[in-house]
Design an enzyme around this catalytic site. Structure first.
Site, PDB file in Angstrom:
ATOM      1  N   ASP A 174      17.402   0.397  35.931  1.00 37.91           N
ATOM      2  CA  ASP A 174      16.513   0.158  34.794  1.00 37.91           C
ATOM      3  C   ASP A 174      15.092   0.651  35.035  1.00 37.91           C
ATOM      4  O   ASP A 174      14.224   0.462  34.176  1.00 37.91           O
ATOM      5  CB  ASP A 174      16.502  -1.324  34.392  1.00 37.91           C
ATOM      6  CG  ASP A 174      16.508  -2.267  35.573  1.00 37.91           C
ATOM      7  OD1 ASP A 174      16.386  -1.797  36.721  1.00 37.91           O
ATOM      8  OD2 ASP A 174      16.653  -3.488  35.361  1.00 37.91           O
ATOM      9  N   TYR A 218      19.983  -0.149  31.437  1.00 38.81           N
ATOM     10  CA  TYR A 218      20.413  -0.443  30.075  1.00 38.81           C
ATOM     11  C   TYR A 218      20.358   0.745  29.128  1.00 38.81           C
ATOM     12  O   TYR A 218      20.672   0.593  27.952  1.00 38.81           O
ATOM     13  CB  TYR A 218      19.596  -1.625  29.542  1.00 38.81           C
ATOM     14  CG  TYR A 218      19.629  -2.770  30.539  1.00 38.81           C
ATOM     15  CD1 TYR A 218      20.791  -3.525  30.690  1.00 38.81           C
ATOM     16  CD2 TYR A 218      18.560  -3.019  31.392  1.00 38.81           C
ATOM     17  CE1 TYR A 218      20.863  -4.536  31.638  1.00 38.81           C
ATOM     18  CE2 TYR A 218      18.619  -4.026  32.342  1.00 38.81           C
ATOM     19  CZ  TYR A 218      19.766  -4.779  32.465  1.00 38.81           C
ATOM     20  OH  TYR A 218      19.859  -5.761  33.418  1.00 38.81           O
ATOM     21  N   HIS A 259      19.323 -11.682  40.525  1.00 35.73           N
ATOM     22  CA  HIS A 259      18.480 -12.800  40.068  1.00 35.73           C
ATOM     23  C   HIS A 259      19.139 -14.164  40.287  1.00 35.73           C
ATOM     24  O   HIS A 259      18.460 -15.200  40.207  1.00 35.73           O
ATOM     25  CB  HIS A 259      18.166 -12.666  38.576  1.00 35.73           C
ATOM     26  CG  HIS A 259      17.259 -11.523  38.228  1.00 35.73           C
ATOM     27  ND1 HIS A 259      16.074 -11.287  38.888  1.00 35.73           N
ATOM     28  CD2 HIS A 259      17.393 -10.542  37.285  1.00 35.73           C
ATOM     29  CE1 HIS A 259      15.500 -10.210  38.361  1.00 35.73           C
ATOM     30  NE2 HIS A 259      16.280  -9.744  37.397  1.00 35.73           N
ATOM     31  N   ASP A 296      16.062  -1.994  41.650  1.00 33.20           N
ATOM     32  CA  ASP A 296      16.043  -2.470  40.273  1.00 33.20           C
ATOM     33  C   ASP A 296      14.584  -2.652  39.841  1.00 33.20           C
ATOM     34  O   ASP A 296      13.731  -3.021  40.658  1.00 33.20           O
ATOM     35  CB  ASP A 296      16.783  -3.807  40.185  1.00 33.20           C
ATOM     36  CG  ASP A 296      17.037  -4.253  38.756  1.00 33.20           C
ATOM     37  OD1 ASP A 296      18.188  -4.162  38.312  1.00 33.20           O
ATOM     38  OD2 ASP A 296      16.079  -4.707  38.093  1.00 33.20           O
ATOM     39  N   HIS A 354      13.286  -4.906  38.233  1.00 27.56           N
ATOM     40  CA  HIS A 354      12.901  -6.311  38.346  1.00 27.56           C
ATOM     41  C   HIS A 354      13.043  -6.787  39.788  1.00 27.56           C
ATOM     42  O   HIS A 354      13.955  -6.358  40.502  1.00 27.56           O
ATOM     43  CB  HIS A 354      13.779  -7.188  37.444  1.00 27.56           C
ATOM     44  CG  HIS A 354      13.767  -6.790  36.008  1.00 27.56           C
ATOM     45  ND1 HIS A 354      14.730  -5.961  35.456  1.00 27.56           N
ATOM     46  CD2 HIS A 354      12.917  -7.105  34.997  1.00 27.56           C
ATOM     47  CE1 HIS A 354      14.473  -5.788  34.170  1.00 27.56           C
ATOM     48  NE2 HIS A 354      13.378  -6.466  33.863  1.00 27.56           N
TER      49      HIS A 354
END
Length: 548
Positions: free
Chosen positions: A269, A309, A139, A176, A178
């Site tokens: 994640d 996580y 990110h 990922d 995201h």
């Protein structure tokens, strides 16, 4: 001339306790234990002992400047002497960022570990490897940290690798949950890097909540076509959805791109049980995706941890990935591996957006494309059409009466329409509004030919019934496991078989054509000739004359 040194059959691992110095807070999901729990399970499962331990290091200032502004780097350096109140006050000015005294010391090691592992793989010292690193990086923007990320580890490693003479094309796969906005922005106009992100999008509502993650963001200028976003909407996604995207879209494009190096932004994640992702990829699913990537770039694959996580899920998933890199047998996937309807729609949207740029996707454009929209085809009615010979295959004795020689070429003895027939057909086409005529043309090659297995024997039984329903009217044989099932117009048991097993290539007993499910196309290649010939002998009692 660029050449690679001889690759050693070793998998590298890099890890450093210094990356635990950055602490977001006692209840923050991006915690130091993320990397220690992975490392502990890798040791417990014997992976560490089987791998080559790569010496960690910090990234140099010059390496960081390839991706980030000097002001950002110096700001992070100064946090070591800041007070907690000062760091807390500064953090609120950034998106999902918690500054700490250990930000720089952890982030510079994470970037350095990813770079040094990449260098050793490019040099041929290692075949592949895993960087167990934190904080994550995908990110992070050039001038701004974001979303738990400070230095973009994978982007920095890619830019270092591109400086090498033997690395001209890099594939970055980001799974990922995201969207990796930082990586995308780094290479959006660069044709040397194919960035493929599979991420939860939810029509722009899921973090990072930007239209940049949508399927229609395909790159710009010389980089047009080199940015692939599989933007998931609506449903929770799992193994079947991700593997379908791999088979139908990512891997065909990746093979055509032909990278010299593969970098995986390995966020975990999307794993089952993750509190932020709410998806359910299993460790076995990650293993299968990794296995497919190992077939690219002569096996040069760098896996760098991003998000993830649920400590149990990320540890088990990384162990499964490591075992694949070590060459262990693939684990069996749980249940039926089938993509849901929403996933299929998302994959199709991305495929359509990228089809103008890749030969392997051209057939998705349709026969007549205007401004990217497939035009509807008007039906043409012909009076008393002759059935195609393959539509109702004749028995061997009937075939013998119609063929003048024991072995004949279908090219030489096919029944051709007269010029009057062709003229009449063209007139009907013109009257119906068509100005062009199209034929179904098989692909001369495809990336899934390697899936085809040797014949279990010299003979096939073209009259073999469907293994599930017993139907004999229209069956196909899988060229991977050689099971026989009925086609989509009977009870579509072969379609179900392909979805459950991800077996790609099937042969029709009706017309002896071969279909590739991931490429969504017929294929005609010499690799397929033994199976086609065996089926021809079974149907007609003689060998086929085949040519590519």
């Amino acid at each position: 001339m660029c050449c690679f040194p001889r690759l050693l059959c070793r998998t590298g691992l890099v890890y450093d306790e210094r990356m635990k110095e950055h602490v977001n807070g006692s209840s923050h999901p991006e915690c130091p234990e993320r990397i220690s729990c992975i490392w502990d399970l890798l040791e417990e499962e014997g992976c560490v002992g089987r791998c080559a331990r790569v010496e960690s290091r910090v990234a140099t200032k010059d390496e960081l400047l390839l991706e980030h502004n000097d002001d950002v780097i110096e700001m992070f350096k100064g946090f070591g002497s800041a007070t907690d109140d000062e760091l807390s006050t500064l953090s609120v000015n950034y998106d999902s960022i918690n500054f700490s005294k250990g930000v720089y010391s952890s982030a510079v090691v994470a970037a350095g570990c990813t770079v040094t592992l990449t260098e050793q793989i490019c040099d041929g010292q290692l075949r592949n490897g895993i960087a167990v690193v934190r904080p994550p990086g995908h990110h992070a923007e050039r001038n701004r940290p974001r979303g738990f990320c400070f230095f973009d580890n994978v982007a920095i490693a890619a830019k270092v690798a591109l400086k090498r003479e033997n690395i001209n094309r890099i594939l970055i796969v980001d799974w990922d949950v995201h969207h990796g906005n930082g990586i995308q922005h780094s290479f959006y106009d660069d044709p040397r890097v194919l960035y493929c992100s599979l991420h939860r999008y939810d029509n722009g509502l899921f973090y990072p909540g930007s239209p940049d993650g949508n399927y229609n963001m395909v790159g710009t200028d010389k980089g047009a076509g080199y940015n692939m976003n599989v933007a998931w909407n609506k449903c929770r996604m799992g193994d079947g959805d991700y593997l379908t995207a791999f088979h139908q879209l990512l891997m065909p494009v990746a093979h055509e791109f032909d990278p010299d190096l593969v970098l995986v932004a390995c966020g975990l994640d999307a794993a089952r049980g993750d509190p932020l992702g709410n998806y359910y990829i299993t460790p076995e699913g990650y293993a299968h995706m990794t296995h497919q990537l190992c077939g690219l770039a002569e096996g040069r694959v760098v896996v760098a941890l991003e998000g993830g996580y649920n400590l149990t899920s990320i540890a088990r998933s990384m162990v499964a990935i490591c075992k694949v890199l070590l060459g262990d047998a693939l684990p069996r996937l749980e249940g039926a591996v089938i993509a849901n309807e929403s996933a299929q729609q998302c994959i199709q949207s991305t495929t359509t957006a990228l089809a103008p740029y890749w030969k392997c996707l051209k057939h998705h454009l349709g026969p007549d494309v205007d401004a990217g929209v497939e035009q509807p085809v008007k039906p043409i009615k012909l009076e008393e059409p002759e059935p195609h010979p393959s539509a109702n295959a004749m028995e061997p004795e009937q075939q013998a009466q119609s063929e003048p020689h024991p072995q004949v070429s279908t090219k030489q003895n096919a029944t051709h329409p007269s010029s009057d027939d062709v003229s009449e057909l063209l007139q009907q086409l013109e009257l119906s509004g068509h100005t062009r005529v199209f034929a179904v043309q098989p692909l001369p090659s495809c990336p899934h030919l390697n899936d085809v297995q040797k014949l279990p024997s010299d003979r096939l039984d073209a009259k073999q019934p469907c293994g599930k329903c017993g139907d004999t009217s229209e069956n196909w044989i899988c060229l991977v496991c050689y099971q026989v099932y009925c086609g989509r117009y009977v009870k579509q048991h072969m379609v179900e078989h392909a979805q459950e097993t991800q077996h790609s290539m099937v042969l029709s007993f009706a017309d002896l054509s071969v279909w590739c499910y991931p490429c969504d196309s017929y294929v005609h290649n010499s690799v397929l000739f033994p199976a086609i010939d065996a089926a021809h002998v079974s149907k007609f009692g003689r060998h086929a004359t085949l040519s590519s």
